[in-house]
Design an enzyme around this catalytic site. Structure first.
Site, short mmCIF file in Angstrom:
data_model
loop_
_atom_site.label_atom_id
_atom_site.label_comp_id
_atom_site.label_asym_id
_atom_site.label_seq_id
_atom_site.Cartn_x
_atom_site.Cartn_y
_atom_site.Cartn_z
N GLY A 117 -37.45 1.47 8.31
CA GLY A 117 -38.60 0.89 7.88
C GLY A 117 -38.68 -0.36 8.76
CD GLN A 170 -37.90 -6.07 9.58
OE1 GLN A 170 -38.46 -5.13 9.11
NE2 GLN A 170 -36.65 -6.33 9.39
CB CYS A 220 -32.79 -6.01 6.02
SG CYS A 220 -34.33 -6.84 6.81
CG LEU A 221 -33.58 -2.60 11.13
CD1 LEU A 221 -34.86 -1.99 11.99
CD2 LEU A 221 -32.14 -1.90 11.50
CG HIS A 234 -36.84 -3.72 2.40
ND1 HIS A 234 -35.34 -3.91 2.05
CD2 HIS A 234 -36.99 -4.11 3.66
CE1 HIS A 234 -35.01 -4.69 3.04
NE2 HIS A 234 -35.93 -4.65 4.12
CD GLU A 235 -39.71 -2.27 5.95
OE1 GLU A 235 -39.97 -3.21 6.78
OE2 GLU A 235 -38.29 -2.00 6.04
CG HIS A 254 -39.72 -7.57 5.71
ND1 HIS A 254 -38.77 -8.43 6.20
CD2 HIS A 254 -38.92 -6.64 5.66
CE1 HIS A 254 -37.70 -8.19 6.24
NE2 HIS A 254 -37.70 -6.73 6.09
#
Ligand code: NI
Length: 172
Positions: A46, A51, A94-95, A136-137, A140
């Protein structure tokens, strides 16, 4: 298509509530394509627009269920419409905080309303990993990171570990 640079923890854009998308146009669709490419390149499931440094309410996900069912979606202006009282705890990464994971408690199932990249309204009913990834996304887009959902002590330990990893990676 182009890979975009992924913003890391500490970047201001990750903490800013993202702006709603007014017009779902070719620019949005190009961003979605870049986000998918960037997400796959980074081996994530995701990615949210902040991000990649774009403070707009857009997310992409590609989550494979245990059943083998694939959930590949791009969502514009996604909103949690409802969620179950039942929660579970699973590891999340998380990226933007690569290399560390924490156990996060979240509702097991959610309903999400959004627009697709063509501007059509969509409603998703999700559970398990897909529901977790959606939450989660969407977090963000509100400037919230998974580490914010850990206890202060666990957050401190995890970020300390992450900073160490970053420092090691920066060494020649
Ligand atoms: Ni993330």
């Amino acid at each position: 298509m182009a890979l975009r640079r992924i913003e890391l923890y500490g970047s201001e854009v990750l903490r800013r509530p993202a702006d709603p998308v007014e017009n779902i146009d070719d620019e949005v669709r190009a961003l979605v394509r870049d986000m998918f490419e960037t997400m796959y390149d980074a081996k994530g499931i995701g990615l949210a627009a902040p991000q990649v440094g774009v403070s707009r309410r857009i997310i992409v996900l590609d989550v494979e269920e245990e059943s083998g069912e694939a959930n590949r979606v791009a969502l514009v202006n996604p909103r949690l419409a409802s969620w179950t009282a039942k929660k579970d705890k699973q590891a999340e990464g998380c990226l933007s905080i690569p290399g560390v994971e924490g156990i996060v408690q979240r509702p097991v199932s959610v309903v999400v309303d959004a627009r697709d990249p063509e501007g059509r309204g969509v409603r998703l009913e999700a559970e398990g990993l897909f529901a977790r990834a959606l939450q989660h996304e969407i977090d963000h887009l509100d400037g919230v990171l998974f580490v914010d959902r850990l206890s202060p002590l666990k957050r401190q330990l995890l970020l300390k570990k992450w900073r160490k990893l970053q420092a090691e990676a920066a060494e020649p």
